[in-house]
Design a protein around this motif. Structure first.
Motif, PDB file in Angstrom:
ATOM      1  N   ILE A 137      -8.165  -2.946  -3.351  1.00 29.12           N
ATOM      2  CA  ILE A 137      -9.496  -4.200  -3.245  1.00 29.12           C
ATOM      3  C   ILE A 137      -8.921  -5.245  -3.949  1.00 29.12           C
ATOM      4  O   ILE A 137      -7.574  -5.523  -3.199  1.00 29.12           O
ATOM      5  CB  ILE A 137      -9.831  -3.753  -4.549  1.00 29.12           C
ATOM      6  CG1 ILE A 137      -8.279  -3.930  -5.893  1.00 29.12           C
ATOM      7  CG2 ILE A 137     -10.084  -2.033  -5.157  1.00 29.12           C
ATOM      8  CD1 ILE A 137      -8.514  -3.247  -7.144  1.00 29.12           C
ATOM      9  N   GLY A 138      -9.327  -6.215  -3.751  1.00 36.47           N
ATOM     10  CA  GLY A 138      -8.819  -7.202  -3.799  1.00 36.47           C
ATOM     11  C   GLY A 138      -9.089  -8.515  -2.144  1.00 36.47           C
ATOM     12  O   GLY A 138      -9.213  -9.326  -2.405  1.00 36.47           O
ATOM     13  N   TRP A 153      -3.435   1.224 -12.027  1.00 34.36           N
ATOM     14  CA  TRP A 153      -3.328  -0.498 -11.413  1.00 34.36           C
ATOM     15  C   TRP A 153      -3.672  -1.809 -12.778  1.00 34.36           C
ATOM     16  O   TRP A 153      -3.192  -2.627 -11.731  1.00 34.36           O
ATOM     17  CB  TRP A 153      -5.499   0.511 -11.360  1.00 34.36           C
ATOM     18  CG  TRP A 153      -5.534   0.512  -9.990  1.00 34.36           C
ATOM     19  CD1 TRP A 153      -5.123   1.065  -9.127  1.00 34.36           C
ATOM     20  CD2 TRP A 153      -7.079   0.813  -8.925  1.00 34.36           C
ATOM     21  NE1 TRP A 153      -5.741   1.875  -8.337  1.00 34.36           N
ATOM     22  CE2 TRP A 153      -6.746   1.340  -7.999  1.00 34.36           C
ATOM     23  CE3 TRP A 153      -7.754  -0.170  -9.303  1.00 34.36           C
ATOM     24  CZ2 TRP A 153      -7.499   1.127  -7.196  1.00 34.36           C
ATOM     25  CZ3 TRP A 153      -9.210   0.491  -8.498  1.00 34.36           C
ATOM     26  CH2 TRP A 153      -8.671   1.269  -7.358  1.00 34.36           C
ATOM     27  N   GLU A 205      -1.415  -5.209 -11.250  1.00 34.04           N
ATOM     28  CA  GLU A 205      -2.623  -6.400 -11.506  1.00 34.04           C
ATOM     29  C   GLU A 205      -1.643  -6.968 -12.422  1.00 34.04           C
ATOM     30  O   GLU A 205      -1.582  -7.962 -12.129  1.00 34.04           O
ATOM     31  CB  GLU A 205      -3.841  -6.219 -11.740  1.00 34.04           C
ATOM     32  CG  GLU A 205      -4.921  -7.552 -12.063  1.00 34.04           C
ATOM     33  CD  GLU A 205      -6.119  -7.481 -12.329  1.00 34.04           C
ATOM     34  OE1 GLU A 205      -7.046  -6.270 -13.409  1.00 34.04           O
ATOM     35  OE2 GLU A 205      -6.267  -8.031 -13.245  1.00 34.04           O
ATOM     36  N   LEU A 211      -0.511 -11.193 -10.751  1.00 33.84           N
ATOM     37  CA  LEU A 211      -1.332 -12.128 -10.965  1.00 33.84           C
ATOM     38  C   LEU A 211      -0.241 -12.652 -11.928  1.00 33.84           C
ATOM     39  O   LEU A 211       0.016 -14.012 -12.617  1.00 33.84           O
ATOM     40  CB  LEU A 211      -2.143 -11.803 -11.940  1.00 33.84           C
ATOM     41  CG  LEU A 211      -3.574 -11.567 -11.203  1.00 33.84           C
ATOM     42  CD1 LEU A 211      -4.915 -11.197 -11.940  1.00 33.84           C
ATOM     43  CD2 LEU A 211      -3.855 -12.751  -9.823  1.00 33.84           C
ATOM     44  N   ARG A 227       2.706  -3.195  -7.033  1.00 32.98           N
ATOM     45  CA  ARG A 227       2.213  -3.366  -5.915  1.00 32.98           C
ATOM     46  C   ARG A 227       1.953  -4.313  -6.060  1.00 32.98           C
ATOM     47  O   ARG A 227       0.901  -3.774  -6.997  1.00 32.98           O
ATOM     48  CB  ARG A 227       2.552  -2.958  -4.439  1.00 32.98           C
ATOM     49  CG  ARG A 227       1.607  -1.767  -4.633  1.00 32.98           C
ATOM     50  CD  ARG A 227       1.952  -0.682  -3.465  1.00 32.98           C
ATOM     51  NE  ARG A 227       1.355   0.397  -3.671  1.00 32.98           N
ATOM     52  CZ  ARG A 227       0.243   0.461  -3.522  1.00 32.98           C
ATOM     53  NH1 ARG A 227      -0.561   0.483  -2.500  1.00 32.98           N
ATOM     54  NH2 ARG A 227      -0.163   1.956  -3.730  1.00 32.98           N
ATOM     55  N   ILE A 245      -2.085  -6.105  -6.581  1.00 26.62           N
ATOM     56  CA  ILE A 245      -3.377  -4.691  -6.051  1.00 26.62           C
ATOM     57  C   ILE A 245      -4.313  -5.798  -5.616  1.00 26.62           C
ATOM     58  O   ILE A 245      -5.527  -5.743  -4.572  1.00 26.62           O
ATOM     59  CB  ILE A 245      -4.170  -4.363  -7.086  1.00 26.62           C
ATOM     60  CG1 ILE A 245      -5.299  -3.312  -7.184  1.00 26.62           C
ATOM     61  CG2 ILE A 245      -3.403  -5.099  -8.834  1.00 26.62           C
ATOM     62  CD1 ILE A 245      -4.923  -3.025  -8.580  1.00 26.62           C
ATOM     63  N   LEU A 246      -4.662  -7.302  -6.532  1.00 26.60           N
ATOM     64  CA  LEU A 246      -5.521  -8.240  -6.167  1.00 26.60           C
ATOM     65  C   LEU A 246      -5.408  -8.956  -4.429  1.00 26.60           C
ATOM     66  O   LEU A 246      -5.915  -9.359  -3.688  1.00 26.60           O
ATOM     67  CB  LEU A 246      -6.740  -8.824  -7.484  1.00 26.60           C
ATOM     68  CG  LEU A 246      -6.655  -8.077  -7.695  1.00 26.60           C
ATOM     69  CD1 LEU A 246      -6.909  -8.827  -9.076  1.00 26.60           C
ATOM     70  CD2 LEU A 246      -7.891  -7.492  -7.577  1.00 26.60           C
ATOM     71  N   LEU A 247      -3.841  -9.117  -4.813  1.00 29.47           N
ATOM     72  CA  LEU A 247      -3.976 -10.439  -3.231  1.00 29.47           C
ATOM     73  C   LEU A 247      -3.405  -9.530  -2.830  1.00 29.47           C
ATOM     74  O   LEU A 247      -2.451  -8.536  -2.286  1.00 29.47           O
ATOM     75  CB  LEU A 247      -2.739 -11.145  -4.305  1.00 29.47           C
ATOM     76  CG  LEU A 247      -4.080 -12.029  -5.652  1.00 29.47           C
ATOM     77  CD1 LEU A 247      -2.504 -12.752  -6.375  1.00 29.47           C
ATOM     78  CD2 LEU A 247      -4.506 -12.838  -4.861  1.00 29.47           C
TER      79      LEU A 247
END
Lengths: 437, 354, 200
Positions: A38-39, C136, C140, C144, C156, C158-160
Motif C-alpha cells: 500500500i502507500g 502493519w 507504519e 513515519l 520495513r 509500508i506507506l512510503l
C-alpha cells in the motif's frame, strides 16, 4: 513438486478501487498467498495537518475517504470539539447527522455498484450510479460541493440548510429506493451473482476481532458492533434504526449488509427531518438586508443604516446572521465565526472574524489530547488530536478503517481463485485515500 | 454459359452475400450493443459520430470505430512472438466466418430450369461443419494467450481454450436430440422438416418440440462464443483476458470474431429451433417461387436478429460466471441434461412411430 | 464497563511501579507505562479481555510547549491564549488503544489507552503475536517515525517507498524537504528468478 508463480495485480489495474498492489502467489488458478503493498496514495495528511490551522485541516479530511467526505469532516470536528469541550446546538447536531448518513449512503452505493460491475453486472452499476447522482445533487445543495464538501467547522457547521432541502432529499430518496429495488431484483436472488459471492472471502469473528476490523466487515461476520450504537455521538442515541448483521462473513453477507444499511440510513435521515428543530426565527422589527449590501454600506461608513438591520445571508454560503448562528454553531465566541451583523457593525466582531479566519491565527484549543470515533463507511473512523495550545494541531492521527480491512485481506484470499480475488477485494471497499492518507 | 461457370458465379454471389450478412450484422451488433445497453441502463449511449452534422442515432460509430482501430499502432509485446501474435486473430476470424458458409439462408428454388440453392456451401452435414470450424477457432485463442508474453493473457488463453472445448462437447450432445428428431445432419433438411404443422396450426419448430434443447443450446452456444454471462476469458474489467496485449485492428478482429460467432450461433439456433426461413403464413402471399425463396431469406434474417437481441439482453442483465462454476455448469449441468433430453426424445419418437 | 482504576490495580499487581500514572476517566483513561514493562502490561490487559487493538500510533513531542512567538496581550474578543503546557518526559510517546468488545452483543465493555514514553528508536517490543494487526501498525510507526520494535523480523516501510530517506512525521523533518531522485528500475522478472514481492 508444485511450483507456484507470482502474479502481480499491480498499482494500475482495471479493478477500480484505487491504487494498490497485490502480489499473489498462485498455483494455477488457486491463490496460495497474497501480500498487499500500500502507500501509493500517501499524501502526508498527518504531516500537513500539523502545518495548518485547526479549521484548515477540514478540507484535507475531505480527501481521506473521498466517497464519504462528510463522515471524515464530522469525525475530525468531533475530536477537536471534545478537546475544546464545546456543546453543539441541537439543530447543528441533526444537520451533521443528516450529512453523515447521506455520505454513508453514497459510500455503500459506490461499493456495491463497483463490485457488481467488476463481476460483469454492468446494469446495476449504472442504476446505483444514477441513485448516487441524486444524492450528490442534494449534498451539493447542502454543502456547496459534491465531493470536497468541507461542511463542518469546529464548533458547528458551515451554514444552515437551504429551505427546500427536505423536499429535495425526499424526492432523491424516491429515486434511490427505486434504483436499489431494481438492483436487488437483478442481483440478490440471481443465481450467478450469489454463486460468485457465497462462501468466498469468508471472515470469521475471531480473525475479524484480532485484526481490529470494524464496520460492515465485522457486522457481516456476526458481531453487531456499530459505533453509533456502542458509543453514540450526535443524535444517534435518540434515533431508531437497526444494525444489520450477517452470519457467515462471506462476500454475499457483506453485500447484503451494505444494502440493508442503505435502507437504515434512509430511515435515519427521514427521522432527522422529523425531529429537526425549527429554523431561524426572524426578529420582527429588524429590517432585512442582504449581507453583501450590509458589508458594502459598512465599508462606506454608513453604519447608521445597518445598525438595526438583520443580515440576510444565503443559507448555503459560509457564515450566518444573528438569527441563524445559535442554531448552527456552538456558543463559544472565540471558536466560531461571529454573526454578520457583528462583523459588519462592530470592530470587535471584525477582529474576531479575522482572528479566526487568518491562517496565522485561528482558533486555539487548550493543550491536551482527545480521541473521537465515528462510524465510517468501513468501520470505526477515529481521530486522535493532540494540541499544544497553539493555533496549529500538534498531531492529528486518523485511525483508518480501511487499513485494518486491508491488513486482513491476505487471510481472506488464501484458497480462492484469481476471479475471487477481484470479488473479495471489491467487497472490502478499500478506498486508497483512507488507507494511505 | 456452361453450368460450371454459372455455378461458380452463383457460389461467389452467395459467399459474398453470406460474408456480407455476417460482417454487416457484426458491425450493426456493435452499434446495437451500445444502444441496447444504453436503453437498459437508462442512459443515451454513443451518439457523437456525425457526418456533415447528421448523427443518425450514432450509427456512424460503426464507421468511426474501424477507422480509429486501423490507424492505431500495431504493438507486439517485446517478449512475444510476432508470427503467432499476428496469426491468432486472423485464424479466429477466419474460422468464425467459415461457419457462415453452412447456414441455410433460404430454400432452393427453380429458375430457368435449374435449381438454385440458397446455402453458400451446400453440404450434407452442416452441423458438423459448423462445430468443427468453431473447434479450430480454439487454436486462435490459445495462440493469442501464448504469444503475448504476459501471465494474465496466458491464464486467460488457457481458460478460454478449456471453456470452448468443454462447451463444444456440450453443444454436440445437446444437438443430438433435435437432430435425432429431424433425422438429418443437413441444416436445410432440418429446416424443411420443421416446415410441417402440428395439429393443423402450430409450426413444428424445434422451439416447441425440443424446448429444453433450445434453452440448453442457447446457453452452451453463448458459452462457446464467450458471450456474457460466460465471458470470463475476456472479462476486461475484472481479470484481463487473452487479448490484453492486442491493440488496433487485431483487437478489432477479435471483437469481430465475437460478433460473427454470435451471428453464427443465432443462425444455427434459427435453423435448428426456430424454423429457419419458414414462416407459417408466408405461403398465403402467393409469391412466385424465386421471390418466395428470397422472402425466406428475409425471414431467416429477422429471426437471427431476434435471437441476437435476446443474447444482448442476457449479456447486460446477468453477471459473469466464475471459471470453475462455468466448467461445472458445462460438464455437470448441461451434459447430463442433454443426455436425459436425448433419452426422452428417443423414447417419445419410438412411442410415436409404433 | 471496565473501571480504569480497577485496571490500574491489576497492572500494579502485575508489574508494580512499571505503570506510572493514570489520567483521564472512563473511555478516555490513559495508563502510562514504562518501557521495560510494556510487554507484560499489554499481555495482562489482553488477558483482562481487551481483544481488539484499535490503534497503535506515535506522537513526537520535540519542541512541545515552546512557543516561539511571544504571547499577544489577551483581549476579551480574541481567542484565548493558553499557558505553556508541561514539558513531556521523553520525546516520543507510543499510544496503544485497546478495546474490549463483546462479540455476542456488539457492545463495548471498556476502552483503555496505554501510553508508552520512549526516547529513542529502540521503541518497544512487538505485540503482533497478541494482536495480528499490530504487524502493519508497527510497520507504519517505523515508517513515519523511525521507532523500531523488537522481537519481530521484517520491519520495513509500508506507506512510503523503500528508497525514502528519513522519517517524515518526526518534528525535525521539515515539511518541504525534497527527497533524492531515484531513477526507473528494471521490473523484476519472475521467470528469471526475480522476486515480485515488495522490497524491504
Amino acid at each position: 513438486m508444485k511450483k507456484s508463480f507470482l502474479l502481480n495485480m499491480g498499482p494500475s489495474h482495471p479493478a477500480m478501487h484505487g491504487v494498490i498492489r497485490l502480489v499473489l502467489e498462485l498455483d494455477g488458478e488457486r491463490v496460495l498467498g497474497a501480500e498487499a503493498e500500500i502507500g501509493y496514495l500517501h499524501r502526508g495528511f498527518e504531516k500537513q495537518a500539523e502545518n495548518d490551522v485547526w479549521n484548515n485541516v477540514i478540507p484535507y479530511t475531505d480527501r481521506l475517504n473521498y466517497v464519504s467526505p462528510l463522515l471524515n469532516n464530522v469525525g475530525y470536528c468531533l475530536a477537536v470539539e471534545k478537546l475544546m469541550k464545546l456543546e453543539l446546538p441541537e439543530r447543528c447536531q441533526v444537520l451533521r447527522t443528516i450529512a453523515c448518513e447521506l455520505s454513508r449512503i453514497t459510500d455503500h452505493l459506490t461499493c456495491v455498484g463497483a463490485s457488481a460491475m467488476e463481476l460483469g453486472a454492468f446494469t446495476p452499476f449504472l442504476y446505483l450510479m444514477k441513485a448516487r447522482e441524486e444524492l450528490y445533487f442534494c449534498i451539493d445543495r447542502l454543502t456547496g460541493a459534491r465531493v470536497t464538501t468541507s461542511y463542518t467547522r469546529i464548533g458547528g457547521v458551515k451554514a444552515d440548510m437551504p429551505p427546500d432541502f427536505p423536499e429535495r432529499v425526499v424526492a432523491a430518496f424516491r429515486v434511490l429506493r427505486e434504483s436499489v429495488k431494481d438492483t436487488e431484483a437483478l442481483l440478490t436472488r440471481n443465481r450467478i451473482f450469489v454463486d460468485r459471492l457465497k462462501g468466498v472471502g469468508v471472515l470469521d469473528k475471531e480473525t475479524a476481532l484480532a485484526y481490529g476490523v470494524t464496520g460492515p466487515l465485522l457486522r457481516s461476520a456476526g458481531v453487531p458492533y456499530d459505533v453509533r450504537r456502542a458509543r453514540p455521538y450526535l443524535v444517534y442515541d435518540r434515533l431508531d434504526f437497526e444494525v444489520p448483521v450477517g452470519t457467515t462473513g462471506d462476500n454475499l453477507d457483506r453485500y447484503l449488509v451494505r444494502l440493508a444499511e442503505i435502507e437504515q440510513s434512509l430511515r435515519i435521515v427521514e427521522q432527522c427531518f422529523d425531529r429537526l428543530p425549527p429554523g431561524p426565527v426572524a426578529v420582527p422589527d429588524a429590517q432585512l438586508l442582504d449581507a453583501g449590501l450590509m458589508a458594502d454600506l459598512g465599508k462606506r461608513g454608513k453604519t447608521g443604516h445597518i445598525f438595526d438591520a438583520r443580515a440576510g445571508t444565503d443559507p448555503v454560503l459560509e457564515g450566518s446572521g444573528e438569527a441563524e448562528k445559535p442554531l448552527i454553531a456552538a456558543d463559544q465566541p472565540d471558536s466560531v465565526l461571529p454573526p454578520k451583523e457583528e462583523v459588519y457593525n462592530s470592530i470587535e466582531g471584525l477582529m474576531r472574524h479575522f482572528e479566526i479566519v487568518m491562517p496565522s491565527r485561528g482558533i486555539v484549543p487548550p493543550p491536551g489530547e482527545a480521541y473521537a470515533a465515528v462510524e465510517g463507511g468501513n468501520g470505526e473512523l477515529g481521530f486522535h488530536v493532540v494540541s499544544d495550545g497553539r493555533s496549529r494541531p500538534w498531531r492529528v492521527r486518523v485511525r483508518p478503517p480501511c487499513f485494518f480491512n486491508m491488513a486482513v485481506l491476505h487471510k481472506l484470499l488464501v484458497g480462492s481463485t484469481v476471479a475471487d480475488v477481484v470479488a473479495t477485494f471489491g467487497s472490502i471497499n478499500m478506498i486508497a485515500g483512507e488507507l494511505d492518507r | 454459359m456452361s453450368s460450371f461457370w454459372v455455378d461458380a458465379l452463383w457460389s461467389a454471389v452467395k459467399v459474398l452475400g453470406a460474408v456480407g450478412f455476417g460482417m454487416g450484422l457484426a458491425g450493426i451488433l456493435s452499434w446495437v450493443e451500445r444502444k441496447q445497453s444504453a436503453l437498459l441502463q437508462d442512459r443515451i449511449g454513443a451518439n457523437r459520430a456525425d457526418i456533415l452534422g447528421y448523427r443518425l442515432l450514432g450509427l456512424f460509430h460503426m464507421l468511426a470505430d474501424p477507422i480509429k482501430l486501423l490507424v492505431k499502432e500495431d504493438f507486439v509485446p517485446p517478449q512475444g512472438q510476432r508470427f503467432w501474435h499476428d496469426l491468432a486473430p486472423g485464424l479466429s476470424l477466419a474460422c468464425a466466418t467459415l461457419c457462415l458458409a453452412a447456414l441455410p439462408f433460404g430454400d432452393s428454388f427453380e429458375l430457368f430450369g435449374r435449381s438454385w440453392s440458397l446455402r453458400p456451401l451446400p453440404m450434407g452435414a452442416g452441423v458438423v461443419f459448423v462445430l468443427a470450424s468453431l473447434s479450430v477457432g480454439v487454436h486462435g485463442i490459445a495462440m493469442a494467450g501464448w504469444s503475448s508474453a504476459s501471465a494474465y493473457s496466458l491464464l486467460g488463453g488457457l481458460r478460454g481454450a478449456a471453456q470452448m472445448i468443454s462447451y463444444e462437447v456440450a453443444m454436440l450432445s445437446i444437438l443430438a436430440a433435435p437432430l435425432f428428431l429431424y433425422g438429418t445432419l443437413d441444416l436445410a433438411e432440418a429446416v424443411r422438416w420443421q416446415a410441417r404443422t402440428l395439429w393443423g396450426f402450430l409450426p413444428a419448430w424445434g422451439l416447441l418440440l425440443q424446448p429444453l434443447a433450445f434453452l440448453l443450446f442457447l446457453t452452451a452456444g453463448a458459452a462457446e462464443t464467450k458471450r456474457a454471462p460466460f465471458d470470463l476469458p475476456e472479462g476486461e474489467a475484472e481479470i484481463v483476458g487473452y487479448f490484453v496485449e492486442y491493440s488496433g485492428m487485431k483487437f478489432a478482429m477479435f471483437m469481430t470474431t465475437d460478433f460473427v460467432e454470435s451471428v453464427v450461433l443465432a443462425g444455427l439456433t434459427t435453423a435448428l429451433f426456430l424454423g429457419g426461413w419458414h414462416l407459417p403464413g408466408l405461403g398465403l402471399l402467393g409469391l412466385p417461387q424465386p421471390l418466395f425463396a428470397l422472402a425466406g431469406v428475409g425471414v431467416f434474417a429477422a429471426k437471427v436478429v431476434a435471437v441476437l437481441w435476446l443474447l444482448m439482453q442476457i449479456r447486460w442483465t446477468l453477471p459473469r460466471f466464475r471459471y470453475d462454476q462455468l466448467l461445472a455448469l458445462g460438464w455437470k449441468g448441461l451434459l447430463p441434461l442433454s443426455l436425459l433430453n436425448f433419452a426422452a426424445t428417443a423414447w417419445v419418437v419410438w412411442g410415436w412411430t409404433r | 464497563m471496565k473501571d480504569p482504576k480497577a485496571l490500574l490495580g491489576v497492572l500494579r499487581d502485575a508489574i508494580g511501579l512499571g505503570v506510572t500514572a493514570l489520567s483521564g476517566a472512563g473511555d478516555d483513561a490513559v495508563l502510562s507505562v514504562e518501557q521495560a514493562s510494556i510487554r507484560r502490561a499489554l499481555e495482562v490487559l489482553k488477558a483482562q479481555g481487551f481483544n481488539v487493538l484499535v490503534d497503535l500510533t506515535c506522537v513526537d513531542y520535540l519542541g512541545y510547549g515552546k512557543d516561539e512567538r511571544p504571547a499577544p496581550p489577551s483581549h476579551p474578543y480574541l481567542p484565548q491564549r493558553w499557558a505553556s503546557p508541561p514539558k513531556p518526559p521523553h520525546r516520543f510517546k507510543l499510544v496503544y488503544r485497546l478495546l474490549d468488545l463483546d462479540a455476542a452483543s456488539g457492545l463495548e465493555r471498556g476502552r483503555i489507552t496505554v501510553a508508552l514514553w520512549v526516547f529513542d528508536e529502540r521503541g518497544g517490543p512487538s505485540v503482533r503475536d497478541l494482536w495480528p494487526n499490530a504487524d502493519w501498525l508497527e510497520r507504519e510507526v517505523w515508517d513515519l517515525f523511525g521507532i523500531g520494535f523488537t522481537g519481530r523480523g521484517d520491519l520495513r516501510r509500508i506507506l512510503l517507498y523503500p528508497e525514502f530517506v528519513g522519517h517524515p512525521l518526526r518534528k525535525d523533518y521539515p515539511i518541504d524537504r525534497r527527497q533524492p531522485l531515484i531513477g526507473p528500475k528494471e521490473a523484476p522478472r519472475p521467470e528469471e528468478g526475480g522476486d515480485l514481492r515488495p522490497a524491504p
